[in-house]
Design a protein around this motif. Structure first.
Motif, PDB file in Angstrom:
ATOM      1  N   ALA A  13      68.850  46.348 -71.033  1.00  0.00           N
ATOM      2  CA  ALA A  13      67.817  45.488 -70.957  1.00  0.00           C
ATOM      3  C   ALA A  13      67.671  44.690 -72.285  1.00  0.00           C
ATOM      4  O   ALA A  13      67.534  43.380 -72.072  1.00  0.00           O
ATOM      5  CB  ALA A  13      66.335  46.102 -70.843  1.00  0.00           C
ATOM      6  N   ALA A  14      67.998  44.986 -73.491  1.00  0.00           N
ATOM      7  CA  ALA A  14      68.241  44.496 -74.840  1.00  0.00           C
ATOM      8  C   ALA A  14      69.135  43.179 -74.587  1.00  0.00           C
ATOM      9  O   ALA A  14      69.202  42.270 -74.948  1.00  0.00           O
ATOM     10  CB  ALA A  14      68.406  45.188 -75.973  1.00  0.00           C
ATOM     11  N   GLY A  15      70.497  43.730 -73.880  1.00  0.00           N
ATOM     12  CA  GLY A  15      71.444  42.680 -73.684  1.00  0.00           C
ATOM     13  C   GLY A  15      71.237  41.690 -72.979  1.00  0.00           C
ATOM     14  O   GLY A  15      71.523  40.386 -73.096  1.00  0.00           O
ATOM     15  N   ALA A  16      70.366  41.928 -71.812  1.00  0.00           N
ATOM     16  CA  ALA A  16      69.888  40.944 -70.845  1.00  0.00           C
ATOM     17  C   ALA A  16      69.024  39.841 -71.438  1.00  0.00           C
ATOM     18  O   ALA A  16      69.003  38.684 -71.509  1.00  0.00           O
ATOM     19  CB  ALA A  16      69.378  41.321 -69.618  1.00  0.00           C
ATOM     20  N   ARG A  17      68.146  40.556 -72.423  1.00  0.00           N
ATOM     21  CA  ARG A  17      67.372  39.542 -72.909  1.00  0.00           C
ATOM     22  C   ARG A  17      68.028  38.735 -74.002  1.00  0.00           C
ATOM     23  O   ARG A  17      67.548  37.300 -74.203  1.00  0.00           O
ATOM     24  CB  ARG A  17      66.029  40.200 -74.053  1.00  0.00           C
ATOM     25  CG  ARG A  17      65.180  41.123 -72.898  1.00  0.00           C
ATOM     26  CD  ARG A  17      63.913  41.554 -73.724  1.00  0.00           C
ATOM     27  NE  ARG A  17      64.358  42.458 -74.779  1.00  0.00           N
ATOM     28  CZ  ARG A  17      64.410  43.680 -74.446  1.00  0.00           C
ATOM     29  NH1 ARG A  17      64.170  44.395 -73.196  1.00  0.00           N
ATOM     30  NH2 ARG A  17      64.679  44.814 -75.603  1.00  0.00           N
ATOM     31  N   ARG A  18      68.959  39.265 -74.689  1.00  0.00           N
ATOM     32  CA  ARG A  18      69.780  38.404 -75.555  1.00  0.00           C
ATOM     33  C   ARG A  18      70.632  37.379 -74.755  1.00  0.00           C
ATOM     34  O   ARG A  18      70.529  36.031 -75.304  1.00  0.00           O
ATOM     35  CB  ARG A  18      70.738  39.512 -76.385  1.00  0.00           C
ATOM     36  CG  ARG A  18      71.468  38.775 -77.312  1.00  0.00           C
ATOM     37  CD  ARG A  18      72.151  39.664 -78.432  1.00  0.00           C
ATOM     38  NE  ARG A  18      72.693  40.878 -77.610  1.00  0.00           N
ATOM     39  CZ  ARG A  18      72.281  42.080 -77.877  1.00  0.00           C
ATOM     40  NH1 ARG A  18      71.386  42.406 -78.776  1.00  0.00           N
ATOM     41  NH2 ARG A  18      72.656  43.039 -77.205  1.00  0.00           N
ATOM     42  N   THR A  19      71.081  37.576 -73.768  1.00  0.00           N
ATOM     43  CA  THR A  19      71.920  36.783 -72.718  1.00  0.00           C
ATOM     44  C   THR A  19      70.835  35.451 -72.558  1.00  0.00           C
ATOM     45  O   THR A  19      71.424  34.436 -72.450  1.00  0.00           O
ATOM     46  CB  THR A  19      72.481  37.318 -71.654  1.00  0.00           C
ATOM     47  OG1 THR A  19      73.267  38.330 -71.883  1.00  0.00           O
ATOM     48  CG2 THR A  19      72.975  36.336 -70.727  1.00  0.00           C
ATOM     49  N   MET A  20      69.514  35.795 -71.835  1.00  0.00           N
ATOM     50  CA  MET A  20      68.780  34.835 -71.595  1.00  0.00           C
ATOM     51  C   MET A  20      68.245  33.851 -72.733  1.00  0.00           C
ATOM     52  O   MET A  20      68.360  32.648 -72.721  1.00  0.00           O
ATOM     53  CB  MET A  20      67.371  35.422 -70.875  1.00  0.00           C
ATOM     54  CG  MET A  20      67.957  36.391 -69.816  1.00  0.00           C
ATOM     55  SD  MET A  20      68.476  35.323 -68.219  1.00  0.00           S
ATOM     56  CE  MET A  20      66.835  34.579 -67.786  1.00  0.00           C
ATOM     57  N   THR A  21      68.092  34.551 -73.952  1.00  0.00           N
ATOM     58  CA  THR A  21      67.680  33.768 -75.060  1.00  0.00           C
ATOM     59  C   THR A  21      69.018  32.864 -75.530  1.00  0.00           C
ATOM     60  O   THR A  21      68.701  31.697 -75.836  1.00  0.00           O
ATOM     61  CB  THR A  21      67.578  34.624 -76.330  1.00  0.00           C
ATOM     62  OG1 THR A  21      66.431  35.406 -75.772  1.00  0.00           O
ATOM     63  CG2 THR A  21      67.082  33.799 -77.533  1.00  0.00           C
ATOM     64  N   ARG A  22      70.424  33.368 -75.415  1.00  0.00           N
ATOM     65  CA  ARG A  22      71.290  32.538 -75.618  1.00  0.00           C
ATOM     66  C   ARG A  22      71.697  31.653 -74.756  1.00  0.00           C
ATOM     67  O   ARG A  22      72.123  30.240 -75.124  1.00  0.00           O
ATOM     68  CB  ARG A  22      72.776  33.534 -75.726  1.00  0.00           C
ATOM     69  CG  ARG A  22      72.497  34.379 -77.138  1.00  0.00           C
ATOM     70  CD  ARG A  22      73.677  35.394 -77.115  1.00  0.00           C
ATOM     71  NE  ARG A  22      73.828  35.992 -78.513  1.00  0.00           N
ATOM     72  CZ  ARG A  22      74.451  36.800 -79.139  1.00  0.00           C
ATOM     73  NH1 ARG A  22      75.563  37.370 -78.046  1.00  0.00           N
ATOM     74  NH2 ARG A  22      74.677  37.254 -80.125  1.00  0.00           N
ATOM     75  N   CYS A  23      71.400  31.850 -73.417  1.00  0.00           N
ATOM     76  CA  CYS A  23      71.534  30.538 -72.323  1.00  0.00           C
ATOM     77  C   CYS A  23      70.319  29.521 -73.029  1.00  0.00           C
ATOM     78  O   CYS A  23      70.815  28.265 -72.511  1.00  0.00           O
ATOM     79  CB  CYS A  23      71.092  31.322 -71.061  1.00  0.00           C
ATOM     80  SG  CYS A  23      72.512  32.078 -70.278  1.00  0.00           S
ATOM     81  N   ASP A  24      69.331  29.748 -73.314  1.00  0.00           N
ATOM     82  CA  ASP A  24      68.342  28.866 -73.595  1.00  0.00           C
ATOM     83  C   ASP A  24      68.849  28.103 -74.585  1.00  0.00           C
ATOM     84  O   ASP A  24      68.692  26.827 -75.087  1.00  0.00           O
ATOM     85  CB  ASP A  24      67.104  29.540 -74.116  1.00  0.00           C
ATOM     86  CG  ASP A  24      66.234  30.092 -72.898  1.00  0.00           C
ATOM     87  OD1 ASP A  24      66.553  29.853 -71.690  1.00  0.00           O
ATOM     88  OD2 ASP A  24      65.291  30.795 -73.073  1.00  0.00           O
TER      89      ASP A  24
END
Length: 438
Positions: A13-24
């Motif tokens: 889940a932490a990796g997914a949150r990091r991915t979403m933030t980086r996409c932004d």
């Protein structure tokens, strides 16, 4: 199926949150103030390469920009002594960082960033001790391709074509809207056109290629499923069609004397829809229509239109084109018009390798409820870098659900939950392939 990945749900889940933030964050790197636009060999291309390279190095990968401008991160295979095996073949995970005009923020980008998170899961135990470090029998690379969309120079898959050893010297004269040629842009970016061949990879250097990507259609959303195995990537042909009539005064020319090129072109566009609707798994799109001389008080004497034709199988696609030709012949004959077509692009269907489909399927199953072992398998109507890479190694693809199926648009979307499941499935697929190779 035995789950091989030891990463706990918190790490995923932490990796997914990091991915979403980086996409932004990457969405802010744009040449346009009104939306996302990031094209090949631009300042924005250089900036995202630097940013993503930093994220690669954070997880222990070495980085380089190849001779075509693609960003490559590599994690070496370790020998029994612990020394890196610099000659080991690599499994490549990748997608692209360039965009269409007024783009969404996930097309291509989310696949690159999911690749990085999959490497993180495989590389480092998590802080709670539930992560899992596994020696792989191959090197692991993440490639961020530089020009999948073809927005700037009108030719898609330039970056991945270079990696596949399929660079065409005729492309050097391609020019952007400002008149800058591809050759000139290479030099301005700091690349040497004479060395573009150095980007090419040999089959023996590669284990295979895996690409995670949002589905650019609604099938997963309609099925209520998060992930799918991709069976193949659609074949494509593109044409420029010219309709010739006669330009005459709009007020002084009665209908029975008109040879209106726009009306003929419009009827041809409707014929494309009619023919394609009658053929399963073939889609035709007229995306551009121009008229000349283009004056409000002149009957159009010439019309130019584009046709993008895609199908699951090459023969079905070609059969539909022949049907369209017959329909257009009839239309133009009835209206007293002439027409001609020029094919500007052709790509065969690319089929994902059975082994890579299997490991992707096993990866997806690892994310599903116990007892559920039949994830969706669909073919991609959109093109991807895997099409080019398929010329040099086996390819496999994983699709993520895209609510409403909209893409190439600011409303493009993906959920953090689906990104988490997709990243876990991607990492699991890597381990399944490693287990298969012993």
């Amino acid at each position: 199926m035995a789950t091989l990945l030891g990463a706990g749900p918190g790490i995923v889940a932490a990796g997914a949150r990091r991915t979403m933030t980086r996409c932004d964050g990457l969405a802010s790197v744009s040449s346009s103030s009104h939306g996302i636009e990031r094209v090949y060999l631009s300042a924005e291309h250089a900036r995202v390469n630097r940013t993503v390279a930093g994220w690669m190095r954070e997880i222990g990968m070495t980085t380089r920009v190849d001779a075509a401008g693609n960003l490559v991160g590599r994690l070496e295979r370790a020998t029994p002594s612990g020394a890196p095996d610099l000659d080991a073949p690599a499994l490549v995970v990748g997608s692209h960082l360039d965009t269409v005009p007024d783009a969404g923020r996930y097309d291509g980008v989310v696949g690159v960033l999911m690749g990085l998170e999959a490497v993180r899961m495989l590389r480092e135990p998590g802080p709670d001790g539930t992560g899992w470090r596994s020696p792989l029998p191959f090197a692991l690379e993440v490639i961020a391709f530089a020009d999948e969309e073809g927005t700037r120079f009108g030719r898609a898959l330039l970056g991945s074509s270079a990696v596949a050893g399929a660079w065409d010297p005729g492309w050097w004269s391609l020019a952007d809207d400002g008149g800058t040629t591809l050759h000139e842009a290479f030099v301005a970016f700091g690349l040497d056109p004479a060395r573009v061949g150095e980007a090419a990879r040999r089959p023996e250097e590669l284990v295979g290629y895996l690409e995670a990507h949002i589905e650019q259609g609604p099938e997963l959303d309609e099925r209520g499923e998060s992930l799918a195995v991709v069976s193949s990537i659609a074949s494509a042909r593109r044409f420029q069609i010219v309709v010739e009539g006669e330009a005459r005064h709009a007020g002084g020319t009665p209908y029975d004397r008109r040879r209106d090129a726009l009306l003929g072109a419009s009827e041809a566009a409707l014929a494309v829809e009619r023919v394609c609707r009658a053929e399963h798994h073939v889609i035709g799109t007229v995306g551009r229509l121009e008229t000349f001389p283009g004056a409000v008080n002149v009957v159009p004497g010439e019309a130019r239109l584009s046709l993008d034709l895609r199908g699951e199988l090459d023969d079905a696609r070609d059969r539909v084109w022949r049907s369209i030709e017959r329909e257009v012949d009839t239309i133009m004959g009835r209206r007293g018009l002439r027409w001609r077509s020029a094919e500007v692009h052709r790509a065969p269907a690319v089929f994902c390798a059975p082994l890579l489909q299997d490991v992707v399927r096993e990866g997806i199953v690892s994310t599903l409820d116990r007892g559920v072992d039949d994830p969706a398998t669909i073919f991609s109507r959109a093109g991807h870098d895997a099409m080019a890479i398929g010329a040099v190694t086996d390819v496999g693809m994983l699709f993520l659900r895209n609510p409403d199926g909209i893409s190439h648009h600011p409303d493009e979307e993906v959920s953090a939950g689906d990104v988490a499941r997709g990243t876990r499935a991607l990492a699991e697929a890597v381990l399944q392939l490693a287990a298969d190779r012993g």
